[in-house]
Write a protein that holds these residues in place. Structure first.
Motif, PDB file in Angstrom:
ATOM      1  N   ARG A 211       0.821  -1.218   0.000  1.00  0.00           N
ATOM      2  CA  ARG A 211       0.000   0.000   0.000  1.00  0.00           C
ATOM      3  C   ARG A 211       0.849   1.261   0.000  1.00  0.00           C
ATOM      4  O   ARG A 211       0.531   2.244  -0.685  1.00  0.00           O
ATOM      5  CB  ARG A 211      -0.909  -0.013   1.231  1.00  0.00           C
ATOM      6  CG  ARG A 211      -1.775   1.231   1.385  1.00  0.00           C
ATOM      7  CD  ARG A 211      -2.699   1.092   2.595  1.00  0.00           C
ATOM      8  NE  ARG A 211      -3.519   2.270   2.769  1.00  0.00           N
ATOM      9  CZ  ARG A 211      -3.181   3.329   3.501  1.00  0.00           C
ATOM     10  NH1 ARG A 211      -2.005   3.340   4.128  1.00  0.00           N
ATOM     11  NH2 ARG A 211      -3.986   4.373   3.611  1.00  0.00           N
ATOM     12  N   ASP A 212       1.944   1.263   0.756  1.00  0.00           N
ATOM     13  CA  ASP A 212       2.763   2.461   0.885  1.00  0.00           C
ATOM     14  C   ASP A 212       3.466   2.832  -0.417  1.00  0.00           C
ATOM     15  O   ASP A 212       3.793   3.999  -0.645  1.00  0.00           O
ATOM     16  CB  ASP A 212       3.809   2.281   1.993  1.00  0.00           C
ATOM     17  CG  ASP A 212       3.165   2.204   3.369  1.00  0.00           C
ATOM     18  OD1 ASP A 212       2.051   2.738   3.530  1.00  0.00           O
ATOM     19  OD2 ASP A 212       3.769   1.599   4.275  1.00  0.00           O
ATOM     20  N   LEU A 433       1.075  -1.027  12.881  1.00  0.00           N
ATOM     21  CA  LEU A 433      -0.331  -1.243  12.546  1.00  0.00           C
ATOM     22  C   LEU A 433      -1.052  -1.811  13.762  1.00  0.00           C
ATOM     23  O   LEU A 433      -1.549  -2.939  13.773  1.00  0.00           O
ATOM     24  CB  LEU A 433      -0.440  -2.181  11.334  1.00  0.00           C
ATOM     25  CG  LEU A 433       0.215  -1.658  10.054  1.00  0.00           C
ATOM     26  CD1 LEU A 433       0.064  -2.668   8.925  1.00  0.00           C
ATOM     27  CD2 LEU A 433      -0.359  -0.316   9.637  1.00  0.00           C
ATOM     28  N   LEU A 434      -1.067  -1.002  14.822  1.00  0.00           N
ATOM     29  CA  LEU A 434      -1.721  -1.347  16.083  1.00  0.00           C
ATOM     30  C   LEU A 434      -2.699  -0.221  16.411  1.00  0.00           C
ATOM     31  O   LEU A 434      -2.799   0.764  15.668  1.00  0.00           O
ATOM     32  CB  LEU A 434      -0.680  -1.479  17.199  1.00  0.00           C
ATOM     33  CG  LEU A 434       0.468  -2.469  16.979  1.00  0.00           C
ATOM     34  CD1 LEU A 434       1.524  -2.297  18.064  1.00  0.00           C
ATOM     35  CD2 LEU A 434      -0.061  -3.903  16.985  1.00  0.00           C
ATOM     36  N   ASN A 435      -3.409  -0.343  17.528  1.00  0.00           N
ATOM     37  CA  ASN A 435      -4.270   0.782  17.896  1.00  0.00           C
ATOM     38  C   ASN A 435      -3.433   1.898  18.526  1.00  0.00           C
ATOM     39  O   ASN A 435      -2.234   1.726  18.784  1.00  0.00           O
ATOM     40  CB  ASN A 435      -5.421   0.329  18.799  1.00  0.00           C
ATOM     41  CG  ASN A 435      -4.954  -0.199  20.145  1.00  0.00           C
ATOM     42  OD1 ASN A 435      -4.030   0.339  20.758  1.00  0.00           O
ATOM     43  ND2 ASN A 435      -5.589  -1.266  20.616  1.00  0.00           N
ATOM     44  N   THR A 476      -8.593   2.880  18.479  1.00  0.00           N
ATOM     45  CA  THR A 476      -8.708   2.949  17.022  1.00  0.00           C
ATOM     46  C   THR A 476      -7.488   2.308  16.358  1.00  0.00           C
ATOM     47  O   THR A 476      -6.346   2.631  16.679  1.00  0.00           O
ATOM     48  CB  THR A 476      -8.817   4.412  16.549  1.00  0.00           C
ATOM     49  OG1 THR A 476      -9.956   5.017  17.165  1.00  0.00           O
ATOM     50  CG2 THR A 476      -8.969   4.475  15.040  1.00  0.00           C
ATOM     51  N   GLN A 477      -7.751   1.396  15.440  1.00  0.00           N
ATOM     52  CA  GLN A 477      -6.684   0.762  14.665  1.00  0.00           C
ATOM     53  C   GLN A 477      -6.071   1.793  13.714  1.00  0.00           C
ATOM     54  O   GLN A 477      -6.788   2.512  13.022  1.00  0.00           O
ATOM     55  CB  GLN A 477      -7.249  -0.409  13.860  1.00  0.00           C
ATOM     56  CG  GLN A 477      -6.283  -1.062  12.888  1.00  0.00           C
ATOM     57  CD  GLN A 477      -5.267  -1.938  13.597  1.00  0.00           C
ATOM     58  OE1 GLN A 477      -5.604  -2.630  14.542  1.00  0.00           O
ATOM     59  NE2 GLN A 477      -4.041  -1.916  13.131  1.00  0.00           N
ATOM     60  N   LEU A 478      -4.748   1.878  13.678  1.00  0.00           N
ATOM     61  CA  LEU A 478      -4.059   2.817  12.797  1.00  0.00           C
ATOM     62  C   LEU A 478      -3.562   2.114  11.540  1.00  0.00           C
ATOM     63  O   LEU A 478      -3.127   0.961  11.585  1.00  0.00           O
ATOM     64  CB  LEU A 478      -2.894   3.479  13.527  1.00  0.00           C
ATOM     65  CG  LEU A 478      -3.268   4.340  14.751  1.00  0.00           C
ATOM     66  CD1 LEU A 478      -2.031   5.000  15.331  1.00  0.00           C
ATOM     67  CD2 LEU A 478      -4.306   5.392  14.388  1.00  0.00           C
ATOM     68  N   GLY A 479      -3.610   2.834  10.431  1.00  0.00           N
ATOM     69  CA  GLY A 479      -3.199   2.251   9.157  1.00  0.00           C
ATOM     70  C   GLY A 479      -4.379   1.649   8.436  1.00  0.00           C
ATOM     71  O   GLY A 479      -5.327   1.155   9.056  1.00  0.00           O
ATOM     72  N   ASP A 487      -6.032   6.450   8.960  1.00  0.00           N
ATOM     73  CA  ASP A 487      -4.746   7.048   8.595  1.00  0.00           C
ATOM     74  C   ASP A 487      -4.453   8.269   9.458  1.00  0.00           C
ATOM     75  O   ASP A 487      -5.381   8.975   9.879  1.00  0.00           O
ATOM     76  CB  ASP A 487      -4.758   7.471   7.125  1.00  0.00           C
ATOM     77  CG  ASP A 487      -4.112   6.432   6.234  1.00  0.00           C
ATOM     78  OD1 ASP A 487      -3.325   5.614   6.748  1.00  0.00           O
ATOM     79  OD2 ASP A 487      -4.397   6.429   5.026  1.00  0.00           O
ATOM     80  N   LEU A 488      -3.183   8.519   9.697  1.00  0.00           N
ATOM     81  CA  LEU A 488      -2.740   9.740  10.371  1.00  0.00           C
ATOM     82  C   LEU A 488      -1.839  10.522   9.426  1.00  0.00           C
ATOM     83  O   LEU A 488      -1.214   9.946   8.526  1.00  0.00           O
ATOM     84  CB  LEU A 488      -1.961   9.406  11.656  1.00  0.00           C
ATOM     85  CG  LEU A 488      -2.707   8.661  12.771  1.00  0.00           C
ATOM     86  CD1 LEU A 488      -1.773   8.458  13.961  1.00  0.00           C
ATOM     87  CD2 LEU A 488      -3.967   9.404  13.199  1.00  0.00           C
ATOM     88  N   SER A 489      -1.745  11.810   9.657  1.00  0.00           N
ATOM     89  CA  SER A 489      -0.805  12.629   8.889  1.00  0.00           C
ATOM     90  C   SER A 489       0.608  12.409   9.408  1.00  0.00           C
ATOM     91  O   SER A 489       0.806  11.827  10.487  1.00  0.00           O
ATOM     92  CB  SER A 489      -1.183  14.110   9.015  1.00  0.00           C
ATOM     93  OG  SER A 489      -0.945  14.555  10.354  1.00  0.00           O
TER      94      SER A 489
END
Length: 605
Positions: A211-212, A433-435, A476-479, A487-489
């Motif tokens: 994905r990246d 890729l964790l919360n 919240t799961q990130l990624g 997603d985060l900035s």
């Protein structure tokens, strides 16, 4: 019969699966004697059926009894086979889990310096097998026991008929053993040779699926470029494999022709025996079955002995991996605790080169860092800044000199105790890729369940402000890789990394080029947050931006792996050498935008 690697595997399996071992011995013995019983019953049954049809008013009971005996032998053989297969699968699954766990633990703890070596990655790739390969020596042993007993059954039956049948049967196995041994070696060495190529093909494949990398590959139209690179490596590996397969099958064709000639010799012997002695129909058929059975067993024994060589090479790789250790640490006992509080860190004549040799990356470094001191390390790319930090915190073991913490050699301090006192935010920090809670909690895994402390670190780092807007808050799961991920900035991820370091609550904090990808406003915010993190601690900041260095207690200027200059901003500017040149080259940044200087002023306030 077994070498050191096979004995190690046997001892390990013995310690984990004694029940399987005893059951395997029992089944091997039973299966070993079954061929003789089957041959005798089959011969007697054929003769009994022939007599029954030839004689008048013959008693059918012997025929039915022999049929029942044949059924019982068949049932016993089936039961032994399926029970053994299930037990093997269960033990393989159990050992497969333990083998993978052992490999993962080793790769997670092996010195970082090995990760700079392609040979290490190739080695790990080759041993990523399953429990079956660890079982191989014992399975080979039990299979050999079973086959030797089976062979004994067949040969006992044949030698009663005539000794020549035994000789012809044994001769067949010699070419089979030689060919299978030869290609067993070739298969392993081909695998070893292809490992780097397979890793490259895997890398190009992962780029096309990751994905990246998807955005850049599509924007730059790189699909065909990487697909071509993958195809080139994959086809190279495939062609080499198919070439070996073709040569082996060609050899097997010749082997089959040779085996056919042996059958002609066997048929000649049987015909001669039939003309010399009174041979019953059952005896004739049983002789043919015994010869075919003996040749089949010999073929399996040959193949088994040949594959043993291949499996032994795997075991050698496996146990060599487990023996990996830092060559610079072999004479040290890590049995001391890291001082708390730390008063001083000293680097004495430190030099470093990567595993496998090559030029020195660091050369004769002398450095002293005191408690609560703020250090800035500057220099051009490749000057050795990050390598110096990795040696200072024990990620790399120095090849010459010493790193001392309050007079204790860093190599004598336990890893856990040392790491607990260090918090580092690298430029390429990991975005797990964790919360959210876990992403901060990995800063100190032993306290990961302390939600209140995680939230406190999140508030100090500015994470709490945007986490409250997420669907499930800190859970919240990130990624976007997994379901319901967010997603985060870049700036938000930077705050998460800072929260991770705050949560660790260590004595040494290090920022390695943390502002390289940030705009001036985000950079100012990061410096303000770093002020909280660095309070009453040893703080080390690596940067290309001279504004960050200006307010440090001491500036270290790196050049070509050496400390070129050391001092305060004013002292180094007066020298008008390396630092002065770097500072002047960025002078327009400071005259046109004072935000960076305002930002880093928080470091000493």
């Amino acid at each position: 019969m077994f070498n050191i690697y096979q004995w190690n595997a046997i001892k390990y399996v013995w310690s984990r699966s004694k029940g399987w071992l005893f059951a395997s011995i029992l089944f091997s013995i039973i299966n070993g004697f079954l061929p003789f019983a089957n041959l005798w019953v089959a011969m007697s049954l054929i003769d009994a059926v022939a007599n029954y049809f030839q004689a008048q008013n013959a008693d059918p009971v012997p025929v039915f009894l022999l049929l029942a005996g044949q059924f019982i032998l068949s049932l016993v053989s089936s039961l032994c086979s399926h029970i053994k297969q299930y037990m093997d699968s269960r033990v393989e699954a159990k050992l497969g889990y333990e083998v993978q766990q052992t490999i993962l633990k080793k790769t997670a703890s092996v010195p970082i310096l090995y990760y700079d070596s392609p040979d290490f990655h190739n080695h790990v790739n080759r041993v990523s097998g399953d429990g079956a390969r660890l079982l191989a020596p014992l399975r080979t042993f039990f299979s050999l026991v079973e086959m030797v007993l089976s062979m004994g059954s067949y040969l006992t039956f044949l030698i009663v008929i005539h000794w020549s049948l035994v000789v012809v049967s044994l001769l067949t196995a010699i070419p089979i053993f030689l060919i299978q041994t030869k290609y067993g070696k070739k298969r392993y060495y081909l695998l070893k040779q292809q490992t780097p190529v397979a890793r490259e093909a895997g890398y190009y494949s992962s780029l096309l699926k990751d994905r990246d990398t998807a955005k850049e590959i599509r924007l730059f139209n790189l699909e065909s470029f990487f697909l071509q690179k993958w195809a080139m490596k994959h086809l190279q590996s495939m062609k080499e494999t198919l070439l070996l397969e073709r040569r082996q099958h060609t050899a097997n064709i010749g082997l089959d022709a040779l085996t056919g000639l042996f059958y002609v010799g066997i048929a000649t012997v049987i015909i001669w025996l039939a003309s010399q002695t009174r041979l019953s129909v059952g005896g004739f058929i049983s002789i043919v079955q015994a010869i075919q059975g003996a040749q089949g067993v010999l073929s399996r024994i040959s193949g088994l002995l040949a594959s043993t060589y291949e499996e032994n090479l795997y075991l050698k790789d496996y146990y060599t991996l487990l023996a990996f250790e830092d060559p610079e640490l072999k004479d040290y006992k890590r049995d001391k605790e890291c001082p708390n509080p730390i008063q001083q860190i000293i680097l004495e004549d430190v030099s470093f080169r990567y595993y496998g040799g090559g030029e020195e990356i660091l050369k004769n470094i002398h450095l002293k860092i005191s408690a609560n001191q703020k250090i800035a390390i500057v220099g051009e790319n490749g000057s050795g800044k990050t390598t110096l930090i990795k040696c200072l915190i024990g990620l790399y073991s120095v090849t010459k000199g010493r790193v001392l913490i309050d007079g204790i050699n860093i190599n004598e301090i336990t890893k856990q105790s040392l790491n607990q006192q260090i918090a580092v935010i690298f430029q390429d920090f990991v975005r797990y890729l964790l919360n959210v809670s876990e992403n901060i909690g990995v800063g100190d895994a032993e306290r990961m369940t302390h939600r209140d402390e995680i939230v406190q670190a999140a508030r100090q780092s500015g994470v709490d402000r945007f986490v409250r807007q997420l669907p499930q808050g800190y859970d919240t799961q990130l990624g976007r890789t997994f379901a319901d991920g967010e997603d985060l900035s870049g700036g938000q991820w930077q705050r998460v990394a800072l929260g991770r370091a705050l949560f660790r609550n260590s004595q040494i904090v290090i920022l390695d080029e943390p502002t390289a990808a940030l705009d001036p406003i985000a950079e100012m915010e990061l410096f303000k947050q770093f002020q909280k993190l660095a309070e009453n601690k040893i703080a080390i900041f690596i940067s290309h931006r001279m504004a960050a260095a200006k307010v440090a207690d001491q500036i270290i200027v790196m050049k070509e792996g050496q400390i070129a200059e050391m001092g305060t901003h004013e002292e180094l500017m007066e020298l008008e050498q390396e630092y002065y040149r770097m500072y002047q080259s960025q002078a327009q940044w400071y005259t046109s935008d004072e935000s960076s200087e305002k930002a880093v002023a928080a470091w000493t306030n």
